[in-house]
Each structure stands twice: as structure tokens, then as C-alpha cells.
Motif scaffolding. Structure first.
Motif, PDB file in Angstrom:
ATOM      1  N   ASN A   1       0.845  -1.191   0.000  1.00  0.00           N
ATOM      2  CA  ASN A   1       0.000   0.000   0.000  1.00  0.00           C
ATOM      3  C   ASN A   1       0.881   1.241   0.000  1.00  0.00           C
ATOM      4  OD1 ASN A   1      -2.472   1.146  -0.173  1.00  0.00           O
ATOM      5  ND2 ASN A   1      -3.075   0.800   1.946  1.00  0.00           N
ATOM      6  N   PHE A   2       0.566   2.173  -0.872  1.00  0.00           N
ATOM      7  CA  PHE A   2       1.416   3.343  -1.102  1.00  0.00           C
ATOM      8  C   PHE A   2       0.535   4.579  -1.126  1.00  0.00           C
ATOM      9  CE2 PHE A   2       4.184   6.159  -3.540  1.00  0.00           C
ATOM     10  CZ  PHE A   2       5.449   5.812  -3.092  1.00  0.00           C
ATOM     11  N   PRO A   3       1.014   5.705  -0.559  1.00  0.00           N
ATOM     12  CA  PRO A   3       0.174   6.917  -0.537  1.00  0.00           C
ATOM     13  C   PRO A   3       0.320   7.743  -1.806  1.00  0.00           C
ATOM     14  CG  PRO A   3       2.189   7.339   0.662  1.00  0.00           C
ATOM     15  CD  PRO A   3       2.279   5.913   0.178  1.00  0.00           C
ATOM     16  N   LYS A   4      -0.551   8.692  -1.973  1.00  0.00           N
ATOM     17  CA  LYS A   4      -0.550   9.513  -3.187  1.00  0.00           C
ATOM     18  C   LYS A   4       0.624  10.484  -3.264  1.00  0.00           C
ATOM     19  CE  LYS A   4      -3.549  13.193  -1.333  1.00  0.00           C
ATOM     20  NZ  LYS A   4      -4.834  13.893  -1.493  1.00  0.00           N
ATOM     21  N   TRP A   5       1.402  10.581  -2.186  1.00  0.00           N
ATOM     22  CA  TRP A   5       2.529  11.514  -2.167  1.00  0.00           C
ATOM     23  C   TRP A   5       3.684  10.901  -2.955  1.00  0.00           C
ATOM     24  CZ3 TRP A   5       0.021  15.475  -0.654  1.00  0.00           C
ATOM     25  CH2 TRP A   5      -0.993  15.347   0.292  1.00  0.00           C
ATOM     26  N   VAL A   6       3.784  11.296  -4.209  1.00  0.00           N
ATOM     27  CA  VAL A   6       4.672  10.636  -5.163  1.00  0.00           C
ATOM     28  C   VAL A   6       6.145  10.836  -4.809  1.00  0.00           C
ATOM     29  CG1 VAL A   6       5.230  10.468  -7.632  1.00  0.00           C
ATOM     30  CG2 VAL A   6       2.888  10.898  -6.913  1.00  0.00           C
ATOM     31  N   ASP A   7       6.458  11.843  -3.982  1.00  0.00           N
ATOM     32  CA  ASP A   7       7.869  12.012  -3.610  1.00  0.00           C
ATOM     33  C   ASP A   7       8.388  10.802  -2.833  1.00  0.00           C
ATOM     34  OD1 ASP A   7       6.218  12.661  -1.495  1.00  0.00           O
ATOM     35  OD2 ASP A   7       7.192  14.559  -1.023  1.00  0.00           O
ATOM     36  N   ASN A   8       7.491   9.939  -2.316  1.00  0.00           N
ATOM     37  CA  ASN A   8       7.916   8.710  -1.652  1.00  0.00           C
ATOM     38  C   ASN A   8       8.595   7.725  -2.612  1.00  0.00           C
ATOM     39  OD1 ASN A   8       6.926   8.550   1.333  1.00  0.00           O
ATOM     40  ND2 ASN A   8       5.205   9.442   0.237  1.00  0.00           N
ATOM     41  N   PHE A   9       8.394   7.906  -3.907  1.00  0.00           N
ATOM     42  CA  PHE A   9       9.036   7.003  -4.859  1.00  0.00           C
ATOM     43  C   PHE A   9      10.559   7.158  -4.861  1.00  0.00           C
ATOM     44  CE2 PHE A   9       4.866   6.670  -7.240  1.00  0.00           C
ATOM     45  CZ  PHE A   9       4.680   5.323  -6.920  1.00  0.00           C
ATOM     46  N   GLN A  10      11.051   8.213  -4.202  1.00  0.00           N
ATOM     47  CA  GLN A  10      12.503   8.351  -4.110  1.00  0.00           C
ATOM     48  C   GLN A  10      13.124   7.132  -3.425  1.00  0.00           C
ATOM     49  OE1 GLN A  10      14.456  10.930  -5.453  1.00  0.00           O
ATOM     50  NE2 GLN A  10      16.073   9.477  -4.937  1.00  0.00           N
ATOM     51  N   PHE A  11      12.371   6.450  -2.579  1.00  0.00           N
ATOM     52  CA  PHE A  11      12.855   5.210  -1.960  1.00  0.00           C
ATOM     53  C   PHE A  11      13.334   4.240  -3.042  1.00  0.00           C
ATOM     54  CE2 PHE A  11      12.472   0.931  -0.308  1.00  0.00           C
ATOM     55  CZ  PHE A  11      12.870   1.024   1.016  1.00  0.00           C
ATOM     56  N   PHE A  12      12.572   4.139  -4.131  1.00  0.00           N
ATOM     57  CA  PHE A  12      12.922   3.233  -5.223  1.00  0.00           C
ATOM     58  C   PHE A  12      13.917   3.867  -6.189  1.00  0.00           C
ATOM     59  CE2 PHE A  12       8.903   1.745  -3.578  1.00  0.00           C
ATOM     60  CZ  PHE A  12       9.092   0.370  -3.512  1.00  0.00           C
ATOM     61  N   TYR A  13      13.838   5.189  -6.363  1.00  0.00           N
ATOM     62  CA  TYR A  13      14.837   5.862  -7.210  1.00  0.00           C
ATOM     63  C   TYR A  13      16.244   5.585  -6.667  1.00  0.00           C
ATOM     64  CZ  TYR A  13      10.842   8.734  -8.891  1.00  0.00           C
ATOM     65  OH  TYR A  13       9.656   9.183  -9.423  1.00  0.00           O
ATOM     66  N   ASN A  14      16.358   5.587  -5.328  1.00  0.00           N
ATOM     67  CA  ASN A  14      17.666   5.350  -4.711  1.00  0.00           C
ATOM     68  C   ASN A  14      18.273   4.022  -5.141  1.00  0.00           C
ATOM     69  OD1 ASN A  14      17.515   7.755  -3.272  1.00  0.00           O
ATOM     70  ND2 ASN A  14      16.724   6.803  -1.412  1.00  0.00           N
ATOM     71  N   SER A  15      17.429   3.025  -5.393  1.00  0.00           N
ATOM     72  CA  SER A  15      17.911   1.692  -5.751  1.00  0.00           C
ATOM     73  C   SER A  15      18.607   1.680  -7.113  1.00  0.00           C
ATOM     74  CB  SER A  15      16.750   0.701  -5.771  1.00  0.00           C
ATOM     75  OG  SER A  15      16.075   0.692  -4.525  1.00  0.00           O
ATOM     76  N   PHE A  16      18.342   2.698  -7.902  1.00  0.00           N
ATOM     77  CA  PHE A  16      18.921   2.761  -9.246  1.00  0.00           C
ATOM     78  C   PHE A  16      19.892   3.930  -9.407  1.00  0.00           C
ATOM     79  CE2 PHE A  16      15.111   0.280  -9.437  1.00  0.00           C
ATOM     80  CZ  PHE A  16      15.413  -0.738 -10.324  1.00  0.00           C
TER      81      PHE A  16
ATOM     82  N   VAL B   1       1.706  -5.662  -7.466  1.00  0.00           N
ATOM     83  CA  VAL B   1       2.338  -5.493  -6.148  1.00  0.00           C
ATOM     84  C   VAL B   1       2.015  -4.120  -5.580  1.00  0.00           C
ATOM     85  CG1 VAL B   1       4.549  -5.290  -4.943  1.00  0.00           C
ATOM     86  CG2 VAL B   1       4.185  -7.149  -6.600  1.00  0.00           C
ATOM     87  N   LEU B   2       2.185  -3.100  -6.394  1.00  0.00           N
ATOM     88  CA  LEU B   2       1.933  -1.717  -5.971  1.00  0.00           C
ATOM     89  C   LEU B   2       0.440  -1.440  -5.987  1.00  0.00           C
ATOM     90  CD1 LEU B   2       3.106   1.090  -5.256  1.00  0.00           C
ATOM     91  CD2 LEU B   2       3.272   1.548  -7.700  1.00  0.00           C
ATOM     92  N   ASN B   3      -0.050  -0.858  -4.913  1.00  0.00           N
ATOM     93  CA  ASN B   3      -1.463  -0.509  -4.770  1.00  0.00           C
ATOM     94  C   ASN B   3      -2.008   0.150  -6.034  1.00  0.00           C
ATOM     95  OD1 ASN B   3      -3.978   0.383  -3.923  1.00  0.00           O
ATOM     96  ND2 ASN B   3      -3.161   2.043  -2.663  1.00  0.00           N
ATOM     97  N   GLN B   4      -3.021  -0.449  -6.621  1.00  0.00           N
ATOM     98  CA  GLN B   4      -3.562   0.045  -7.885  1.00  0.00           C
ATOM     99  C   GLN B   4      -4.293   1.377  -7.747  1.00  0.00           C
ATOM    100  OE1 GLN B   4      -3.072  -2.322 -10.939  1.00  0.00           O
ATOM    101  NE2 GLN B   4      -1.510  -2.414  -9.339  1.00  0.00           N
ATOM    102  N   GLU B   5      -4.635   1.768  -6.534  1.00  0.00           N
ATOM    103  CA  GLU B   5      -5.326   3.045  -6.306  1.00  0.00           C
ATOM    104  C   GLU B   5      -4.445   4.035  -5.538  1.00  0.00           C
ATOM    105  OE1 GLU B   5      -7.078   0.040  -5.385  1.00  0.00           O
ATOM    106  OE2 GLU B   5      -7.846   0.036  -7.438  1.00  0.00           O
ATOM    107  N   PHE B   6      -3.141   3.910  -5.674  1.00  0.00           N
ATOM    108  CA  PHE B   6      -2.270   4.750  -4.832  1.00  0.00           C
ATOM    109  C   PHE B   6      -2.472   6.239  -5.073  1.00  0.00           C
ATOM    110  CE2 PHE B   6       0.527   4.458  -8.575  1.00  0.00           C
ATOM    111  CZ  PHE B   6       1.069   5.744  -8.645  1.00  0.00           C
ATOM    112  N   ILE B   7      -2.897   6.627  -6.277  1.00  0.00           N
ATOM    113  CA  ILE B   7      -2.995   8.056  -6.574  1.00  0.00           C
ATOM    114  C   ILE B   7      -4.101   8.753  -5.775  1.00  0.00           C
ATOM    115  CG2 ILE B   7      -1.979   7.928  -8.871  1.00  0.00           C
ATOM    116  CD1 ILE B   7      -4.740   7.862 -10.077  1.00  0.00           C
ATOM    117  N   THR B   8      -4.966   7.988  -5.102  1.00  0.00           N
ATOM    118  CA  THR B   8      -6.006   8.592  -4.259  1.00  0.00           C
ATOM    119  C   THR B   8      -5.858   8.194  -2.790  1.00  0.00           C
ATOM    120  OG1 THR B   8      -7.534   6.762  -4.697  1.00  0.00           O
ATOM    121  CG2 THR B   8      -7.654   8.687  -6.159  1.00  0.00           C
ATOM    122  N   THR B   9      -4.773   7.521  -2.438  1.00  0.00           N
ATOM    123  CA  THR B   9      -4.621   6.985  -1.090  1.00  0.00           C
ATOM    124  C   THR B   9      -3.965   7.994  -0.156  1.00  0.00           C
ATOM    125  OG1 THR B   9      -4.416   4.729  -1.932  1.00  0.00           O
ATOM    126  CG2 THR B   9      -3.587   5.130   0.288  1.00  0.00           C
ATOM    127  N   GLU B  10      -4.676   8.341   0.916  1.00  0.00           N
ATOM    128  CA  GLU B  10      -4.116   9.219   1.939  1.00  0.00           C
ATOM    129  C   GLU B  10      -3.234   8.399   2.885  1.00  0.00           C
ATOM    130  OE1 GLU B  10      -4.397  12.406   2.053  1.00  0.00           O
ATOM    131  OE2 GLU B  10      -6.145  12.862   0.800  1.00  0.00           O
TER     132      GLU B  10
END
Length: 492
Positions: free
Chosen positions: A197-212, A249-258
Motif C-alpha cells: 500500500n502506497f500513498p498519493k505523495w509521489v515524492d515517496n518514490f525516491q525510496f525506489f529511485y535510490n535503488s537505481f 504489487v503496488l497498490n492500484q489506487e495509490f494516486i487517491t490513497t491518503e
């Protein structure tokens, strides 16, 4: 007889009127000479209650400690950022307010001369001057400090329910590879629960950006400023996230998840995992227990990419107090600020448990129990302050007892906080100096919002990876991005 009754009624009314005038006069007299300060913060502070009377009790406590008059502005957390933006943009800036995403927003506010330089105020404050100087180093601008954090720097990890890991045979270390994470988390797909489950705050994707080895934004690399969104590393990171989404794997509705909804689903085992602050470990202990779904949580500190990169989401100073540059009473505002951040009575009340007798009482076991008024206002106390505040808390002699689950969970939270220090990802949010490129300072917010919007479209498949990056390139050229980089590099 009738005249006597009328006389008595008139006399009573006169006495009540005089009493009211007298009381009002006393209140005016008590308030005379005191600074009036507007304080803006979301309702996940301020005693964690939306009840006006309970919030008023917190105000009274701060006023009694600081000899000021506080006018609070306490919007819901979900609308706080928008409310604050409206106040700031209208020029009606609160004297003291909390800023989220501080690493990116504070430099912009400094460039716009909206907040006060606190360097000397911190140095002259008996309490603030005792804080660890390293707390301020990530966000100093031209050697000056414009903020005061209220807890230790934040980092995020992926929280996975151990009970569900065992049920579905998921095996992950705290530092798995990207392929291991994708394969093992895929075991939850089709189970009826949300794998991640992932929230709509897309800056959290930096967790995965770091992996690359990628960074979402303009930053300094090998002595030059570059736009991190237009790199091969970012392309690989977005392709991986797109695959997690396609796999389910990634929440399909993350763009609306608080955030609150994300956590609640993990607390109640509707989701197997979520991304959250390491300092929230005991919240998961508390809330899984309250939902009769208690489990220990397994934390993934970082995901190691194919080239060996990886690191937790290092938010450094993510949330902090700042002071309006327009305040008429800076000394009084700083007095309120230092009290909230360092006072051993105010800090727990403001950020954690509220006030005994108001927000909570102690049950027969000596544990915190919400009062009916607090419970009806959504009060859910948190004990994060026991591990991540600057206040010296004597955990062995608390005025209340911890539940057995919390007695077990608190040491684990401290253990995770310490373990994260060796797994922190980079934070380049303050790489770009303010004032060097006027064009960059002006368009930085739109760069961030456009980058995050396009990343979202790529991940959910609204556009292909190539189409999304081409769209971003067009935007970049429309704001004269190459010229901006030239300006930044010329000033080095």
C-alpha cells in the motif's frame, strides 16, 4: 409586591452585568502587554484531538508557559498544506507555523523573503542553542538557519506484517535486491489483500529511485548541476516501478490513497505492507493491537538495485517550524517555539498524549485511556516522542504504564532508528543554492509538480515510459531548463 419583585430582578441583572464587566476587565488587564501570536499546525499535533475545548487546553498550557496569547489555526492534516499556502500567498502569514516538505519549501520561502532568519535567535536561546548543531546543517542557506525541527531527521522504510509474511511464505531480509522484492511481494498478489500500500505523495518514490542511483530533481553530480529526471538511472527506476504496478504489487489506487488510509489498511491486515517513517513503529504496535490484528512488523530499510545502489527514503528535516518575516514579536514567537519543541510538559501534550484529565485518564492498570470527549473527537495518542524528540524523557519512570505490546515495541523502534543510520539514502533537496538562478527559484515548484505528475502517469500506464519522458523534455525546454542549468553551473 410586584414592584419589589421587579426591583429585585433589576438588582440581580445589574449585579450580573457588573460581574461580567469586572471579569472582562480582569481578562483585559491580564492580557495587557502580552504578545498575540498566530500559530498554524495540522490537527495531527495539538493534542491529536479535533475537539475545540481540548485544543483550547493545549493553548492554555502554552500561554501559561510563555506569557503570550495564542491564536491557533489547526486545519485537518489532509488540507493543512493547501490552507497554509492560501495564508502565505495572501500575505496573511501566521507568526509561527509548521512546514512539511521543508527541504524543498524552506529555500523557496527564503528566496521570497517570507520567513525569518533564526540564526541569532537560536544561538541566544538557552534551550534551542543546546540542540545538536548537525540538526541544522542539511538546510542552512548561506550559512544561516531559518527553521527549527521538532524531532530527529526522518527516514522511511517499508513496513511488512510478519503474520502475513509467514502465511504467504514471503521471505525478505531488511536489504533485499530489487528482484527479490518484486518476486517475494508478488506472493501476496491475488490474495485479496493489497501487497504494497502506497500513498498519493509521489515524492515517496525516491525510496525506489535510490535503488537505481537516481534522484528526482535538479542536483549536483560530479561537480555539475543536472536534471535528475532526464537520466538513464531515472529511466530504469521508473521502468521498475511500472513493473511493480503491472504485477499488482503496488497498490492500484495509490494516486487517491491518503497516509491515514494507507496505515489503517495495514493496521487491519487489509494490506500486507506500507511505506512509513521508522519512528512510527510503535504506532503500528498500538494500532494493530487496537484492531485485534496485532503482529510484529518486518522493516525493509532499502532495496538494492542491479548496480548496488540503494538507501532508505532520507527526508532529513522533513517537517519544521518557521517564523514569519512579518511577525511583530519575534522574541515572543521564538519563546513559544522553544517551549513547544523542548519543554518536557508541553512537547508530550502537543505531539503525543495530550493532557491528563482532559485527553486521557489512567485505567486500573495505570495505562492511558481516552476520555469520552477525546474519544469522540478522534483522539489516538502516540508515543513517538519517547524515541524521536529532543526532550530528555525518562522512559523508566513514565507517569503511565506501557502496555505489554508497547513495552516490547518501543525498544524495537529505537533499534530500527539506529539501524537506519547505516542505510540512509541520499538527500539532495538543498543542493541548489537559492538566489543563484532567479529563473530556477521561480519555476522550481512547477518542475516538482510536473515531474511527479509524469512519473505517476508512467507508473500507472497512462503514457509509455518514452512518451512520458518526451513530455517532460518538452516541459523542460519550455521553461528554458538548459539555460537554468547553465546559470547554476556558472555560479559554482
Amino acid at each position: 409586591m410586584l414592584h419589589t419583585k421587579r426591583f429585585l430582578l433589576t438588582l440581580v441583572a445589574l449585579v450580573l452585568c457588573l460581574a461580567f464587566v469586572s471579569a472582562a476587565g480582569q481578562k483585559d488587564s491580564q492580557s495587557e502587554g502580552k504578545a498575540t501570536i498566530t500559530l498554524a499546525t495540522a490537527d495531527n499535533t495539538y493534542g491529536l484531538s479535533t475537539d475545540p475545548e481540548l485544543q483550547g487546553a493545549i493553548t492554555d498550557l502554552i500561554e501559561s508557559k510563555t506569557d503570550t496569547i495564542i491564536e491557533p489555526i489547526i486545519p485537518p492534516l489532509a488540507s493543512y498544506t493547501d490552507k497554509l499556502a492560501t495564508l502565505v500567498n495572501s500575505g496573511d502569514i501566521p507568526d509561527l507555523f509548521v512546514v512539511a516538505q521543508a527541504m524543498t519549501k524552506i529555500p523557496t520561502m527564503v528566496a521570497r523573503e517570507q520567513i525569518l532568519d533564526l540564526t541569532d535567535y537560536i544561538k541566544n536561546s538557552p534551550a534551542l542553542s543546546q540542540l545538536d548543531p548537525s540538526l541544522f546543517k542539511d538546510l542552512q542557506i548561506d550559512g544561516k538557519t531559518y527553521f527549527v525541527p521538532y524531532n530527529y531527521p526522518k527516514s522511511k522504510a517499508i513496513f511488512i506484517r510478519k503474520d502475513l509474511m509467514e502465511q504467504y511464505g514471503v521471505e525478505l531480509s531488511s536489504t533485499p535486491t530489487a528482484e527479490e522484492f518484486r518476486r517475494e511481494m508478488g506472493k501476496f498478489v491475488g490474495s485479496g489483500i493489497i501487497p504494497f500500500n502506497f500513498p498519493k505523495w509521489v515524492d515517496n518514490f525516491q525510496f525506489f529511485y535510490n535503488s537505481f542511483g537516481a534522484w528526482g530533481g535538479v542536483y549536483e553530480k560530479d561537480g555539475q548541476f543536472i536534471d535528475g529526471f532526464q537520466t538513464e538511472e531515472m529511466k530504469n527506476a521508473l521502468a521498475y516501478l511500472r513493473q511493480l504496478y503491472k504485477d499488482g504489487v503496488l497498490n492500484q489506487e495509490f494516486i487517491t490513497t491518503e497516509n491515514s488510509g494507507m496505515r489503517e489498511k495495514t493496521y487491519t491486515a487489509q494490506a500486507a505492507s506500507s511505506i512509513d517513517y521508522v519512528t512510527n513503529y510503535i504506532n503500528y504496535v498500538q494500532n494493530t493491537t487496537a484492531a485485534n490484528k496485532y503482529t510484529e512488523m518486518h522493516l525493509v530499510y532499502k532495496i538494492v538495485g542491479p548496480e548496488g545502489y540503494g538507501g532508505s527514503l532520507n527526508e532529513a528535516t522533513q517537517t519544521a517550524f518557521v517564523v514569519s518575516s512579518k511577525t511583530k514579536n519575534p522574541e515572543a514567537v521564538v519563546r513559544v517555539l522553544e517551549t513547544i519543541v523542548t519543554d518536557p510538559e508541553v512537547y508530550p501534550a502537543f505531539f503525543g498524549i495530550g493532557l491528563e484529565g482532559k485527553h486521557f485518564t489512567l485505567n486500573a492498570d495505570g495505562q492511558i485511556e481516552a476520555t469520552p470527549k477525546a474519544a469522540n473527537s478522534g483522539y489516538k495518542y502516540t508515543l513517538n516522542y519517547l524515541s524521536d524528540s529532543f526532550v530528555d524523557i525518562d522512559i523508566e519512570n513514565l507517569p503511565f504504564k506501557l502496555s505489554p505490546a508497547l513495552e516490547q515495541g518501543l525498544p524495537k523502534q529505537i533499534e530500527h532508528i539506529k539501524a537506519m543510520q547505516a542505510n540512509l539514502g541520499p538527500n539532495h533537496a538543498a543542493d541548489v543554492p537559492v538566489g543563484v538562478s532567479v529563473a530556477y527559484d521561480r519555476v522550481a515548484p512547477s518542475i516538482k509538480s510536473t515531474r511527479e505528475s509524469i512519473a505517476t502517469k508512467i507508473i500507472v500506464g497512462t503514457v509509455s515510459l518514452e512518451e512520458g519522458l518526451a513530455e517532460y523534455e518538452n516541459f523542460w525546454n519550455s521553461i528554458n531548463g538548459p539555460t537554468i542549468l547553465e546559470e547554476l553551473n556558472a555560479a559554482r
